[in-house]
Design an enzyme around this catalytic site. Structure first.
Site, PDB file in Angstrom:
ATOM      1  N   ASP A 157     -33.792  68.006 -54.718  1.00  0.00           N
ATOM      2  CA  ASP A 157     -34.139  66.522 -54.280  1.00  0.00           C
ATOM      3  C   ASP A 157     -32.765  66.035 -54.071  1.00  0.00           C
ATOM      4  OD1 ASP A 157     -35.489  64.447 -53.886  1.00  0.00           O
ATOM      5  OD2 ASP A 157     -35.422  63.716 -55.855  1.00  0.00           O
ATOM      6  N   HIS A 212     -31.613  67.486 -44.735  1.00  0.00           N
ATOM      7  CA  HIS A 212     -32.520  68.605 -44.925  1.00  0.00           C
ATOM      8  C   HIS A 212     -31.974  69.896 -44.582  1.00  0.00           C
ATOM      9  CE1 HIS A 212     -35.643  65.887 -46.379  1.00  0.00           C
ATOM     10  NE2 HIS A 212     -35.702  65.205 -45.299  1.00  0.00           N
ATOM     11  N   LEU A 225     -35.062  90.128 -56.142  1.00  0.00           N
ATOM     12  CA  LEU A 225     -35.570  88.824 -56.437  1.00  0.00           C
ATOM     13  C   LEU A 225     -36.532  88.365 -56.030  1.00  0.00           C
ATOM     14  CD1 LEU A 225     -34.244  86.005 -57.591  1.00  0.00           C
ATOM     15  CD2 LEU A 225     -33.666  85.372 -55.273  1.00  0.00           C
TER      16      LEU A 225
HETATM   17  C1  IPE Z   1     -40.097  66.050 -55.176  1.00  0.00           C
HETATM   18  O1  IPE Z   1     -39.192  65.304 -54.499  1.00  0.00           O
HETATM   19  C2  IPE Z   1     -40.302  66.853 -53.834  1.00  0.00           C
HETATM   20  C3  IPE Z   1     -39.353  68.037 -53.500  1.00  0.00           C
HETATM   21  C4  IPE Z   1     -38.224  68.121 -53.718  1.00  0.00           C
HETATM   22  C5  IPE Z   1     -39.901  68.921 -52.420  1.00  0.00           C
HETATM   23  P1  IPE Z   1     -39.811  63.947 -53.904  1.00  0.00           P
HETATM   24  O2  IPE Z   1     -38.513  62.987 -53.454  1.00  0.00           O
HETATM   25  O3  IPE Z   1     -40.789  64.038 -53.176  1.00  0.00           O
HETATM   26  O4  IPE Z   1     -40.147  63.217 -55.407  1.00  0.00           O
HETATM   27  P2  IPE Z   1     -40.221  61.512 -55.810  1.00  0.00           P
HETATM   28  O5  IPE Z   1     -41.025  60.992 -54.638  1.00  0.00           O
HETATM   29  O6  IPE Z   1     -39.159  60.988 -55.796  1.00  0.00           O
HETATM   30  O7  IPE Z   1     -40.874  61.466 -56.944  1.00  0.00           O
HETATM   31  C1  IPE Z   2     -36.170  66.293 -51.095  1.00  0.00           C
HETATM   32  O1  IPE Z   2     -35.112  65.420 -50.756  1.00  0.00           O
HETATM   33  C2  IPE Z   2     -36.568  67.375 -50.093  1.00  0.00           C
HETATM   34  C3  IPE Z   2     -37.961  66.996 -49.648  1.00  0.00           C
HETATM   35  C4  IPE Z   2     -38.672  66.209 -50.773  1.00  0.00           C
HETATM   36  C5  IPE Z   2     -38.453  67.594 -48.725  1.00  0.00           C
HETATM   37  P1  IPE Z   2     -35.700  63.987 -50.399  1.00  0.00           P
HETATM   38  O2  IPE Z   2     -36.067  63.917 -48.859  1.00  0.00           O
HETATM   39  O3  IPE Z   2     -36.606  63.454 -51.264  1.00  0.00           O
HETATM   40  O4  IPE Z   2     -34.408  63.102 -50.590  1.00  0.00           O
HETATM   41  P2  IPE Z   2     -34.248  61.562 -51.282  1.00  0.00           P
HETATM   42  O5  IPE Z   2     -34.816  61.692 -52.814  1.00  0.00           O
HETATM   43  O6  IPE Z   2     -34.951  60.725 -50.426  1.00  0.00           O
HETATM   44  O7  IPE Z   2     -32.744  61.522 -51.421  1.00  0.00           O
HETATM   45 MG    MG Z   3     -36.686  62.703 -53.030  1.00  0.00          MG
END
Ligand code: IPE
Ligand code: IPE
Ligand code: MG
Length: 236
Positions: A15, A32, A126
């Site tokens: 995240d 990303h 792995l």
């Molecule tokens: C969790 O992150 C999903 C992934 C990392 C793929 P999110 O960014 O979607 O989670 P919330 O919305 O902060 O809970």
């Molecule tokens: C996690 O990073 C990747 C996905 C959920 C696809 P985020 O896109 O949620 O990044 P933040 O949390 O908004 O910074």
């Molecule tokens: Mg996020």
């Protein structure tokens, strides 16, 4: 470097990509894209550590709520990465698997997924398990549906439902439960990841955004895990 106390199964909520990009005044998509470097790093360090299963949360069932532009760029990125990384995955004898509901994904992405699964299925260095359109609750729903069908066919009665039977109907069937769960990006929550499987998983959080997650932090998490006393509800 294999070690008895090394987690057998490591799972990661990757995240913070969006915030990493926003901090640099870049579009979220760049975050990303930048996350791939950390994916490569944790994959190769996991092999060095002797970890056998690595599960990465790439896209949740709730992530469809994001702007359509972000969702479609992510989907294209997944497809591109799978195709681009294929040679390295084969060279490093990594077995790739995906968990999550595939029906909602585009046909070309699904084909790339089944293709890499097929090509790497005999590898044993792995297991790299990637969660795309994965949600713990959706997974439990689909497990309950299949168990319901088995009951309707008269093969078992409800009193024969066991924890093992439920585990066997999850997307993660055949994989051990994660020993360690890392979440980057600073949020202290699970966000619908592996709800059933993490009953006794050790949790490790860092504020670092995923694209900045470093080797040093990877090993810090592994070292911290080694010091944890796992009790599984019992007495040690
Ligand atoms: C969790 O992150 C999903 C992934 C990392 C793929 P999110 O960014 O979607 O989670 P919330 O919305 O902060 O809970
Ligand atoms: C996690 O990073 C990747 C996905 C959920 C696809 P985020 O896109 O949620 O990044 P933040 O949390 O908004 O910074
Ligand atoms: Mg996020």
């Amino acid at each position: 470097m294999e070690h008895l106390l090394i987690p057998k199964h490591l799972s990661i909520i990757m995240d913070g990509n969006g915030r990493w990009a926003e901090k640099k005044n870049l579009p979220r998509f760049e975050g990303h894209k930048a996350g791939l470097k950390a994916v490569r790093m944790v994959t190769s360090e996991s092999i060095k550590a002797g970890i056998k299963y690595l599960t990465l949360y790439a896209f949740s069932t709730e992530n469809w709520k994001r702007p359509q532009e972000e969702v479609s760029s992510l989907m294209n990125l997944f497809q591109e990465i799978i195709e681009k990384e294929k040679k390295d995955l084969l060279d490093n004898r990594i077995k790739v698997m995906f968990i999550g509901q595939r029906e909602k994904l585009s046909l070309p992405l699904r084909l790339a997924m089944t293709n890499i699964e097929e090509e790497t299925k005999h590898n044993s260095n792995l297991v790299l398990n990637i969660a795309i359109n994965y949600g713990g609750r959706a997974e439990l729903c689909s497990a309950l549906k299949s168990i319901g069908e088995i009951i309707l066919q008269g093969n078992i009665v409800p009193s024969q439902i066991t924890q093992n039977l439920i585990s066997e109907h999850l997307f993660t069937a055949g994989l051990p439960d994660p020993d360690l769960l890392i979440r980057t990006g600073g949020e202290l929550r699970i966000s619908n990841f592996l709800l059933w499987q993490i009953a006794y998983t050790e949790l490790w959080f860092t504020k670092t955004f995923w694209p900045d997650f470093s080797k040093k932090q990877f090993w810090q998490a592994i070292n911290d895990y080694e010091k944890r006393v796992r009790k599984f509800g019992g007495k040690i």
